[in-house]
Design a protein around this motif. Sequence first.
Motif, short mmCIF file in Angstrom:
data_model
loop_
_atom_site.label_atom_id
_atom_site.label_comp_id
_atom_site.label_asym_id
_atom_site.label_seq_id
_atom_site.Cartn_x
_atom_site.Cartn_y
_atom_site.Cartn_z
N LEU A 14 -7.54 10.38 0.56
CA LEU A 14 -7.66 11.79 0.91
C LEU A 14 -6.30 12.36 1.32
N TYR A 15 -5.54 11.59 2.07
CA TYR A 15 -4.22 12.05 2.51
C TYR A 15 -3.28 12.21 1.30
N ILE A 16 -3.33 11.26 0.37
CA ILE A 16 -2.47 11.33 -0.81
C ILE A 16 -2.83 12.56 -1.65
N VAL A 17 -4.13 12.83 -1.78
CA VAL A 17 -4.57 14.03 -2.50
C VAL A 17 -4.01 15.29 -1.83
N GLY A 18 -4.08 15.33 -0.50
CA GLY A 18 -3.54 16.48 0.23
C GLY A 18 -2.05 16.66 -0.01
N GLN A 19 -1.30 15.56 0.01
CA GLN A 19 0.14 15.63 -0.25
C GLN A 19 0.41 16.10 -1.68
N ALA A 20 -0.35 15.57 -2.64
CA ALA A 20 -0.14 15.94 -4.04
C ALA A 20 -0.40 17.43 -4.26
N LEU A 21 -1.44 17.96 -3.62
CA LEU A 21 -1.73 19.39 -3.74
C LEU A 21 -0.63 20.23 -3.10
N LEU A 22 -0.14 19.80 -1.95
CA LEU A 22 0.91 20.53 -1.25
C LEU A 22 2.19 20.59 -2.08
N PHE A 23 2.46 19.53 -2.83
CA PHE A 23 3.69 19.45 -3.61
C PHE A 23 3.62 20.22 -4.93
N VAL A 24 2.43 20.59 -5.37
CA VAL A 24 2.28 21.21 -6.69
C VAL A 24 3.19 22.42 -6.90
N PRO A 25 3.21 23.41 -5.99
CA PRO A 25 4.08 24.56 -6.23
C PRO A 25 5.56 24.19 -6.37
N MET A 26 6.06 23.32 -5.48
CA MET A 26 7.46 22.94 -5.55
C MET A 26 7.75 22.16 -6.83
N MET A 27 6.87 21.23 -7.17
CA MET A 27 7.07 20.44 -8.38
C MET A 27 7.09 21.33 -9.62
N TYR A 28 6.21 22.30 -9.65
CA TYR A 28 6.16 23.21 -10.80
C TYR A 28 7.47 23.98 -10.94
N ILE A 29 7.96 24.49 -9.82
CA ILE A 29 9.21 25.25 -9.83
C ILE A 29 10.39 24.36 -10.26
N VAL A 30 10.45 23.16 -9.69
CA VAL A 30 11.54 22.24 -10.02
C VAL A 30 11.55 21.90 -11.50
N HIS B 197 0.82 -1.21 0.00
CA HIS B 197 0.00 0.00 0.00
C HIS B 197 0.86 1.26 0.00
N VAL B 198 2.04 1.21 0.59
CA VAL B 198 2.95 2.36 0.49
C VAL B 198 3.35 2.57 -0.97
N ALA B 199 3.72 1.47 -1.64
CA ALA B 199 4.09 1.55 -3.06
C ALA B 199 2.91 2.04 -3.90
N GLY B 200 1.72 1.53 -3.59
CA GLY B 200 0.53 1.98 -4.30
C GLY B 200 0.26 3.46 -4.06
N GLY B 201 0.49 3.91 -2.83
CA GLY B 201 0.30 5.32 -2.50
C GLY B 201 1.25 6.21 -3.29
N VAL B 202 2.48 5.77 -3.46
CA VAL B 202 3.46 6.53 -4.25
C VAL B 202 3.01 6.62 -5.70
N LEU B 203 2.51 5.52 -6.24
CA LEU B 203 2.03 5.51 -7.63
C LEU B 203 0.85 6.46 -7.81
N VAL B 204 -0.10 6.41 -6.88
CA VAL B 204 -1.25 7.31 -6.96
C VAL B 204 -0.80 8.77 -6.83
N PHE B 205 0.16 9.02 -5.95
CA PHE B 205 0.71 10.36 -5.78
C PHE B 205 1.30 10.87 -7.09
N ILE B 206 2.08 10.03 -7.77
CA ILE B 206 2.70 10.43 -9.05
C ILE B 206 1.63 10.75 -10.09
N LEU B 207 0.60 9.90 -10.17
CA LEU B 207 -0.47 10.12 -11.15
C LEU B 207 -1.24 11.40 -10.86
#
Length: 231
Positions: A95-111, A28-38
Motif C-alpha cells: 500500500l505504501y509503495i502504491v502511494g509513493q508511485a502515485l505521488l511520483f506520477v506527475p513529476m515522472m511524467y514531466i521529467v 525487501h527494500v530492493a523488492g520495493g524499488v522493483l515494485v515501485f518501478i513496475l
Amino acid sequence: MMYQDYKQVVAQATSAERATFYKHTYGHVAGGVLVFILLEALFLQSEFLVTTLLSFTQGYLWLVLIGGFMGISWIAQKMAMDEVSKPKQYLGYFLYIVGQALLFVPMMYIVINYTGTIVLKQAAAVTVALFVALSVIAFTSKVDFSFLRGIITIGFILAIGAIIAGMLFGFSLGLWFSVAMCALAAGSILYETQQIQYQYSTNQYVAAALGLFSSLMLLFWYVLRIFMSRD
C-alpha cells in the motif's frame, strides 16, 4: 540506548539472527524499488490517471494529494508494524509503495516528456550511490547517530510548513530547499539504518524495509528535483 521490554529487538538477537534480519530487510527494500518501478511504468500508461494527478498539482489541490499520501502512509506503517500477521505486513508495505508511485506520477511524467530518460537515470544512479554510501557509513562508523532524531523531526516540521506556505502564497522553494531536503533525507537514512536494530524485532523486517524505502524515496524525489533544475 533503551531496549523495548515487550519484545526482543534485533540488537538482542544472535549474530545469525541479525544477519538474517538485515538480509531480509535490504532484500525487501530492493523488492520495493522493483515494485515501485513496475507500478510507475504501469501508471504512466494511463492517460486518465496521469491527467487526473497532474490536475492535483495545481494550487491547493496539491495539498489534498499530499494529505492523501500522508494518510495512506500512516495506515501502511501501522499495518507493516503488525508482529503477528505477515500478509498484513506485506499489504501495508505494498500500500505504501502504491502511494509513493502515485505521488511520483506527475513529476515522472514531466521529467520523461520534457527532459527525456537521461535525467531520470542520472538521478536514480546518484540516489542509489548515496543510499549505499550512507548505509555503509551507518554500519561501519562508531558515531552514534541517535542525535539526528531531533534534528530530523524539527527539519520535517519546518519543511512541511515551508511547502504549505509555498502553496498558499504562491512562491517557489527553489534549488536550495531541494538541497536541504536531500541533506535531511541523508540524515534520515543514517539514523534509520543505525537505529533499526533497536526499533524492530527480528520478524519485523518488512516494517524496517518500509522505513528505509521511505527515506530512499524522499532522497530520490529531491535529487530528481535538483537534476530537473539544471535543464
